[in-house]
Design a protein around this motif. Structure first.
Motif, PDB file in Angstrom:
ATOM      1  N   PHE A  92     -15.180  29.903   5.912  1.00  0.00           N
ATOM      2  CA  PHE A  92     -13.770  30.119   5.598  1.00  0.00           C
ATOM      3  C   PHE A  92     -13.205  31.314   6.364  1.00  0.00           C
ATOM      4  N   LEU A  93     -13.978  32.404   6.426  1.00  0.00           N
ATOM      5  CA  LEU A  93     -13.501  33.586   7.160  1.00  0.00           C
ATOM      6  C   LEU A  93     -13.261  33.254   8.626  1.00  0.00           C
ATOM      7  N   ILE A  94     -14.206  32.530   9.217  1.00  0.00           N
ATOM      8  CA  ILE A  94     -14.067  32.171  10.638  1.00  0.00           C
ATOM      9  C   ILE A  94     -12.844  31.292  10.865  1.00  0.00           C
ATOM     10  N   VAL A  95     -12.675  30.269  10.012  1.00  0.00           N
ATOM     11  CA  VAL A  95     -11.548  29.340  10.175  1.00  0.00           C
ATOM     12  C   VAL A  95     -10.219  30.050   9.956  1.00  0.00           C
ATOM     13  N   ILE A  96     -10.114  30.815   8.854  1.00  0.00           N
ATOM     14  CA  ILE A  96      -8.845  31.460   8.499  1.00  0.00           C
ATOM     15  C   ILE A  96      -8.438  32.482   9.557  1.00  0.00           C
ATOM     16  N   TYR A  97      -9.375  33.347   9.976  1.00  0.00           N
ATOM     17  CA  TYR A  97      -9.011  34.408  10.915  1.00  0.00           C
ATOM     18  C   TYR A  97      -8.858  33.872  12.332  1.00  0.00           C
ATOM     19  N   THR A  98      -9.482  32.746  12.644  1.00  0.00           N
ATOM     20  CA  THR A  98      -9.246  32.113  13.952  1.00  0.00           C
ATOM     21  C   THR A  98      -7.819  31.568  14.012  1.00  0.00           C
ATOM     22  N   ILE A  99      -7.418  30.856  12.944  1.00  0.00           N
ATOM     23  CA  ILE A  99      -6.051  30.317  12.890  1.00  0.00           C
ATOM     24  C   ILE A  99      -5.038  31.458  12.893  1.00  0.00           C
ATOM     25  N   GLN A 100      -5.334  32.523  12.129  1.00  0.00           N
ATOM     26  CA  GLN A 100      -4.420  33.655  12.037  1.00  0.00           C
ATOM     27  C   GLN A 100      -4.218  34.329  13.392  1.00  0.00           C
ATOM     28  N   SER A 101      -5.280  34.389  14.206  1.00  0.00           N
ATOM     29  CA  SER A 101      -5.168  35.039  15.519  1.00  0.00           C
ATOM     30  C   SER A 101      -4.410  34.164  16.527  1.00  0.00           C
ATOM     31  N   ILE A 102      -4.511  32.840  16.340  1.00  0.00           N
ATOM     32  CA  ILE A 102      -3.833  31.925  17.266  1.00  0.00           C
ATOM     33  C   ILE A 102      -2.382  31.698  16.846  1.00  0.00           C
ATOM     34  N   SER A 103      -2.208  31.361  15.565  1.00  0.00           N
ATOM     35  CA  SER A 103      -0.862  31.089  15.044  1.00  0.00           C
ATOM     36  C   SER A 103      -0.734  31.760  13.684  1.00  0.00           C
ATOM     37  N   PRO A 104      -0.241  33.012  13.659  1.00  0.00           N
ATOM     38  CA  PRO A 104      -0.224  33.807  12.416  1.00  0.00           C
ATOM     39  C   PRO A 104       0.480  33.081  11.266  1.00  0.00           C
TER      40      PRO A 104
END
Length: 590
Positions: free
Chosen positions: A263-275
């Motif tokens: 979950f951390l990887i998915v959430i923070y990856t999405i957040q870095s690409i499209s906040p």
């Protein structure tokens, strides 16, 4: 403020405990018994794990029970995995109950659902049911309602205690630092591990959200960490347990750690690409509850196809020992971890008493055969089973005394009382069976033998006593009142047989038809057989008392009523058993 916060937390935890124990008492362990029996596939396990956890309001309690069931070899490791997944979903129910305090509407019915209105009303109804209710189930329902009220009272106190923090820049800065995912996960893990309840730590977070300072970015890592922290309870419970029980606790930990990392990887990856547009906005109670549920549902769905791999992972983490295997001891099913569910613990006690009775029945049959033809190896097996019976009696007695009395209904208390009486009767049947073996050994050592007539008589009365034991086992297993009432007529026939056979044997001894070495074992064997039938009659009386729901049936009064024909069909049954057994020896040549 700190004192008020801790006081609110104390009320919150007590209310949650009261609510869960009330639901457990009302169900009488049926939820956990269903969980034990209906987990033949992982999907059922997930569903039942969620339902049980939602009812008892604690994923930690559910996983501790599962660790106990695995340790007792009642559940297999793979069955436990599905239940643990479901428990993670069921624990989110509390957060959704607490989110009701964010309701705002002018609608009358919605206003009634708002906890500031609902909690006091529920509390009033609950205390009236506890004080005025005459039946135990109404009092228990009142305790559940009071638990609900206390839960929300604690929540209100925590919210009131932290409300001044909304003006504190230091507090805002503290939670801003928790938006760091590593720090947030660690804080959530440590706090939850300390109070050993993810529901409670989620409740604290929901109370803090009322300040408006906690954002989504700081709340998400904390919630993920809370799911890891709740694993501490089953880990502690698995200490000293079997390998599979330790693996069960490891499944819970692995499931949550891997799920958190993904979950951390998915959430923070999405957040870095499209906040996310909501990332720095305040989170409310509903948002916390929704994310908590979303996380656990998604992780469960993610793991469902890989249950086998998860099982292999924990087996690799906790490998099999190369030393000797575990001993197959029937007393192992009485696991202390099952005491978390008194209803389930009582059911396992009942199963153990039944197993004890079956062992006593097996020993009785083997002991009667020893009187016919002594066999040293068979005698050793009888003694091994007797050791198991004695061990079970000791373990059962101590175990039932550990069952928390506060969480027991009147029916459960009556069950424990009956079990304590009945296990003692089965143990005495086992003791008298050993006496029969000792008589056979003495005859073997002296070279004495029973005459064909004496052997026929012992076999006949042994068959009558064997049927009495079968009826005692049957009425206990099936709680059959009619069967329980048939034991005493047969016991009375056994009494008559004993008196007749004793007199007949004394005559044979006087006439020189029997040796002195065989006379003593014969008379003592008759006495043992008669006493065994007495214990069977006692079991019948205890079961009659239990099934009728009376506090105690006086044995002598009941016997007098039976003999007077005031209970059941005593005379008819007495005639039937007389024809079946007594007439055989009466018509045989003395």
């Amino acid at each position: 403020m700190i004192v008020s916060l801790l006081g609110g937390l104390a009320l919150f935890l007590y209310g949650m405990s009261m609510l869960g124990s009330g639901l457990e008492k009302l169900s009488g362990g049926r939820l956990e018994q269903t969980l034990e029996k209906l987990t033949n596939n992982v999907f059922k396990g997930v569903l039942l794990g969620a339902l049980v956890t939602g009812a008892i309001q604690s994923s930690s309690a559910t996983t501790v029970i599962v660790v106990g069931l695995v340790n007792a070899r009642i559940l297999k490791l793979r069955q436990a995995i599905g239940i643990i997944m479901g428990a993670n979903i069921g624990t989110t129910v509390t957060a959704h109950i607490l989110r009701l305090s964010d309701l705002s509407s002018d609608n009358f019915f919605l206003m009634l659902l708002k906890p500031t209105t609902l909690a006091p009303v529920v509390g009033i109804i609950g205390i009236l049911m506890v004080m005025v209710g005459k039946k135990q189930k109404y009092k228990t329902l009142g305790e559940i309602l009071l638990g609900f009220c206390i839960l929300f009272t604690g929540m209100f106190n925590m919210e009131a205690a932290v409300s001044p923090l909304s003006e504190s820049p230091e507090f805002a800065g503290l939670f801003a630092s928790l938006s760091n995912p590593v720090i947030g996960v660690l804080v959530g893990t440590v706090v939850t591990a300390i109070i050993q309840s993810s529901s409670a730590s989620i409740g604290i977070l929901q109370a803090l959200s009322s300040t408006g300072i906690i954002t989504w970015s700081s709340a998400i890592p904390i919630i993920l960490g809370q799911n890891i922290g709740t694993c501490i309870t089953p880990i502690l419970a698995s200490i000293g347990a079997s390998k599979n029980a330790k693996r069960t606790a490891a499944v819970h930990l692995s499931f949550n750690i891997i799920g958190t990392c993904v979950f951390l990887i998915v959430i923070y990856t999405i957040q870095s690409i499209s906040p996310f547009s909501f990332w720095d906005l305040p989170i409310d109670k509903g948002g916390i509850a929704n994310f908590h549920t979303t996380f656990n549902v998604c992780v469960t769905l993610m793991f469902l196809p890989f249950v086998g791999l998860l099982e292999k992972l924990v087996i690799h983490l906790i490998p099999d020992q190369q030393t000797a295997g575990e001993v197959d001891d029937p007393a192992i099913a009485l696991d202390d971890r099952l005491l978390a569910s008194p209803g389930l613990a009582i059911q396992h006690c009942r199963d153990a008493v039944l197993q004890m009775g079956k062992l006593a029945r097996k020993n009785f049959s083997a002991s009667v055969r020893q009187l016919e033809q002594y066999n040293h190896k068979e005698a050793e097996k009888i003694r091994e089973r007797e050791d198991t019976i004695d061990r079970l009696e000791d373990r059962l007695g101590n175990y039932m005394l550990k069952i928390p009395q506060d969480n027991l209904s009147e029916q459960s208390s009556a069950t424990i009382s009956a079990l304590l009486h009945i296990l003692s009767e089965f143990e005495r049947i086992g003791d008298y069976s050993i006496n029969l073996v000792e008589f056979a050994e003495n005859m073997e050592s002296t070279g004495a033998e029973f005459s064909p007539q004496a052997q026929f008589e012992l076999t006949t009365i042994g068959e009558a006593v064997g049927e009495a034991i079968d009826m005692a086992l049957g009425c206990f297993e099936k709680q059959d009142l009619a069967l329980a009432e048939t034991i005493e007529p047969l016991e009375e026939v056994v009494d008559q047989m004993q008196e007749t056979l004793k007199d007949r044997h004394i005559n044979r001894l006087r006439n020189g038809q029997c040796t002195v070495d065989a006379a003593f074992p014969f008379v003592e064997s008759l006495s043992c057989l008669e006493r065994i039938s007495d214990h069977c009659s006692n079991i019948g009386v205890y079961m009659i008392s239990y099934v009728r729901g009376s506090d105690e049936v006086d044995h002598h009064t009941y016997i007098m009523q039976l003999h007077a024909g005031q209970v059941g069909h005593y005379n008819e049954q007495f005639r039937r058993y007389t024809e079946k057994y007594y007439d055989q020896i009466r018509s045989a040549k003395a």
